[in-house]
Scaffold this motif. Structure first.
Motif, PDB file in Angstrom:
ATOM      1  N   ARG A  26      14.749  -2.988  -6.703  1.00 48.13           N
ATOM      2  CA  ARG A  26      15.638  -1.822  -6.720  1.00 48.13           C
ATOM      3  C   ARG A  26      14.987  -0.667  -7.462  1.00 48.13           C
ATOM      4  O   ARG A  26      15.078   0.489  -7.049  1.00 48.13           O
ATOM      5  CB  ARG A  26      16.956  -2.199  -7.396  1.00 48.13           C
ATOM      6  N   ALA A  27      14.328  -0.987  -8.580  1.00 47.76           N
ATOM      7  CA  ALA A  27      13.692   0.060  -9.383  1.00 47.76           C
ATOM      8  C   ALA A  27      12.649   0.788  -8.565  1.00 47.76           C
ATOM      9  O   ALA A  27      12.586   2.023  -8.574  1.00 47.76           O
ATOM     10  CB  ALA A  27      13.058  -0.555 -10.630  1.00 47.76           C
ATOM     11  N   SER A  28      11.834   0.027  -7.845  1.00 45.49           N
ATOM     12  CA  SER A  28      10.764   0.658  -7.071  1.00 45.49           C
ATOM     13  C   SER A  28      11.339   1.560  -5.990  1.00 45.49           C
ATOM     14  O   SER A  28      10.871   2.680  -5.777  1.00 45.49           O
ATOM     15  CB  SER A  28       9.880  -0.418  -6.455  1.00 45.49           C
ATOM     16  N   SER A  84       0.833  -1.204   0.000  1.00 47.07           N
ATOM     17  CA  SER A  84       0.000   0.000   0.000  1.00 47.07           C
ATOM     18  C   SER A  84       0.865   1.251   0.000  1.00 47.07           C
ATOM     19  O   SER A  84       0.571   2.233  -0.695  1.00 47.07           O
ATOM     20  CB  SER A  84      -0.903   0.002   1.230  1.00 47.07           C
ATOM     21  N   VAL A  85       1.970   1.212   0.788  1.00 51.28           N
ATOM     22  CA  VAL A  85       2.868   2.374   0.821  1.00 51.28           C
ATOM     23  C   VAL A  85       3.437   2.636  -0.560  1.00 51.28           C
ATOM     24  O   VAL A  85       3.503   3.789  -1.022  1.00 51.28           O
ATOM     25  CB  VAL A  85       4.000   2.135   1.854  1.00 51.28           C
ATOM     26  N   LEU A  86       3.821   1.559  -1.259  1.00 53.61           N
ATOM     27  CA  LEU A  86       4.381   1.738  -2.599  1.00 53.61           C
ATOM     28  C   LEU A  86       3.344   2.310  -3.558  1.00 53.61           C
ATOM     29  O   LEU A  86       3.655   3.181  -4.377  1.00 53.61           O
ATOM     30  CB  LEU A  86       4.908   0.405  -3.130  1.00 53.61           C
ATOM     31  N   ALA A  87       2.108   1.840  -3.447  1.00 50.40           N
ATOM     32  CA  ALA A  87       1.062   2.384  -4.312  1.00 50.40           C
ATOM     33  C   ALA A  87       0.843   3.860  -4.017  1.00 50.40           C
ATOM     34  O   ALA A  87       0.662   4.681  -4.935  1.00 50.40           O
ATOM     35  CB  ALA A  87      -0.235   1.599  -4.108  1.00 50.40           C
ATOM     36  N   THR A 138       4.539   3.240 -13.117  1.00 49.48           N
ATOM     37  CA  THR A 138       4.735   1.827 -13.408  1.00 49.48           C
ATOM     38  C   THR A 138       5.465   1.099 -12.285  1.00 49.48           C
ATOM     39  O   THR A 138       4.918   0.155 -11.720  1.00 49.48           O
ATOM     40  CB  THR A 138       5.487   1.632 -14.728  1.00 49.48           C
ATOM     41  N   LYS A 139       6.691   1.528 -11.953  1.00 52.12           N
ATOM     42  CA  LYS A 139       7.510   0.634 -11.120  1.00 52.12           C
ATOM     43  C   LYS A 139       7.027   0.436  -9.696  1.00 52.12           C
ATOM     44  O   LYS A 139       6.767  -0.713  -9.302  1.00 52.12           O
ATOM     45  CB  LYS A 139       8.950   1.083 -11.163  1.00 52.12           C
ATOM     46  N   PRO A 140       6.889   1.478  -8.886  1.00 51.13           N
ATOM     47  CA  PRO A 140       6.430   1.200  -7.517  1.00 51.13           C
ATOM     48  C   PRO A 140       5.037   0.573  -7.533  1.00 51.13           C
ATOM     49  O   PRO A 140       4.703  -0.256  -6.680  1.00 51.13           O
ATOM     50  CB  PRO A 140       6.391   2.579  -6.858  1.00 51.13           C
ATOM     51  N   GLN A 141       4.272   0.947  -8.525  1.00 51.30           N
ATOM     52  CA  GLN A 141       2.913   0.417  -8.660  1.00 51.30           C
ATOM     53  C   GLN A 141       2.928  -1.094  -8.867  1.00 51.30           C
ATOM     54  O   GLN A 141       2.186  -1.836  -8.211  1.00 51.30           O
ATOM     55  CB  GLN A 141       2.261   1.159  -9.825  1.00 51.30           C
ATOM     56  N   VAL A 142       3.828  -1.572  -9.744  1.00 51.22           N
ATOM     57  CA  VAL A 142       3.890  -3.017 -10.009  1.00 51.22           C
ATOM     58  C   VAL A 142       4.333  -3.772  -8.761  1.00 51.22           C
ATOM     59  O   VAL A 142       3.704  -4.759  -8.360  1.00 51.22           O
ATOM     60  CB  VAL A 142       4.846  -3.307 -11.183  1.00 51.22           C
ATOM     61  N   LEU A 143       5.408  -3.294  -8.119  1.00 49.17           N
ATOM     62  CA  LEU A 143       5.890  -3.987  -6.923  1.00 49.17           C
ATOM     63  C   LEU A 143       4.826  -3.927  -5.821  1.00 49.17           C
ATOM     64  O   LEU A 143       4.636  -4.897  -5.079  1.00 49.17           O
ATOM     65  CB  LEU A 143       7.201  -3.373  -6.435  1.00 49.17           C
ATOM     66  N   GLY A 144       4.120  -2.799  -5.743  1.00 50.66           N
ATOM     67  CA  GLY A 144       3.045  -2.689  -4.770  1.00 50.66           C
ATOM     68  C   GLY A 144       1.979  -3.742  -4.997  1.00 50.66           C
ATOM     69  O   GLY A 144       1.518  -4.403  -4.060  1.00 50.66           O
TER      70      GLY A 144
END
Lengths: 121, 186
Positions: B88-90, A19-22, A43-49
């Motif tokens: 790492r990217a995130s 949730s924090v990443l989103a 894209t990136k933090p959203q995908v990992l989130g």
């Protein structure tokens, strides 16, 4: 401490981190200076989130039937974010919606002058 | 991206529909079907295979110019490295989002060594998810990717990114060695 407690704590951590990443992705979309930078945030933090939230859901539900569905969500999310960020980035670059003052190196504008016709593969 | 491969690059014309049922695609679509149902029963399995074959026939795709043989261990290594890079990217993008200093970017051209469309697609997709890059343009004729790179200080850093991208391609090529035969007219 039983196995289920450990799984529950892990699930909680995963859900919170995801949730924090989103949230960070949303902040990034607001704060970044131009569209291409925003696509990075979107894209990136959203995908990992999404991955972390799905892991959290899987750990909490502990239902083998749901794992395949969750992995499918992650895979489709990865594929969709790649394609959509590329299409939006490409459209914005072709439309000239680029902050050239933010670019240190720009090797695409150099070649675009004498370019292949649009739509060429 | 055209669904039916009528004209091929070497000029021959043929309907690709009967070749569209590829075993790999059928297995994959069946797995998706089972995942959606969330359970495995003989009836679901048979139904899944039927649906998969139907999908392949109705929406034919040109067969992927597949590799000569994957190396599972190296492929796992590529995958593991990829997952580390996604994390790492995130973290990197999150850090850029939170700091006050304005961000500097670059658009870098990366000329891929391989001439396979499959490798081009794979590398482009992986590069989009790992640190600081979005594919802005892909040129199939020269196998060049134009990547927008986030948070680049100077030309030196852009050069370093180009090396990283080519290293990724090399890892992919080692794990999925391309077919030794010549690529006709591409």
């Amino acid at each position: 401490m039983s196995w289920t407690t450990v799984a529950d704590v892990a699930a909680a951590v995963c859900l919170l981190l995801g949730s924090v990443l989103a949230l960070l992705a949303a902040v990034g979309v607001l704060r970044m200076p131009d569209l291409l930078s925003r696509m990075h945030a979107a894209t990136k933090p959203q995908v990992l989130g999404t991955v972390l939230v799905m892991a959290g859901v899987g750990l909490r539900l502990r239902d083998p039937g749901i794992v395949g569905l969750l992995m499918l969500v992650v895979l489709l999310q990865m594929a969709a974010s790649v394609v959509s960020s590329h299409m939006i980035g490409r459209a914005s670059f072709r439309a000239g919606q680029v902050r050239h003052d933010l670019l240190v190196v720009d090797e695409l504008s150099e070649v675009r002058e004498h370019d292949e016709p649009r739509g060429a593969p | 991206m055209s669904p039916v491969m009528r004209t091929r690059r070497d000029g021959t014309t043929k309907l690709a529909r009967h070749r569209a049922v590829q075993p790999f695609a059928v297995v994959w679509l069946t797995l998706v079907w089972l995942a959606l149902w969330g359970e495995v029963t003989p009836l679901l399995l048979v139904g899944g295979v039927l649906v998969a074959v139907l999908v392949c026939v109705v929406f034919p795709l040109p067969p992927i110019d597949l590799v000569s043989g994957a190396r599972p261990l190296l492929l796992l290594a590529v995958l593991a490295r990829f997952l580390v890079d996604v994390v790492r990217a995130s973290v990197q993008v999150a850090a850029v989002v939170l700091r006050r200093r304005p961000v500097r970017n670059a658009v870098v051209a990366v000329d891929l060594e391989s001439s396979s469309d499959f490798v081009l697609t794979l590398v482009a997709a992986m590069l989009s998810l790992i640190p600081g890059s979005v594919v802005v343009e892909a040129r199939r004729s020269t196998h060049t990717l134009y990547l927008h790179v986030l948070d680049v200080e100077d030309a030196e850093a852009a050069e370093a990114f180009r090396r990283d991208a080519l290293a990724l391609e090399q890892r992919v090529l080692r794990a999925l060695p391309p077919r030794p035969v010549e690529e006709d007219a591409t």
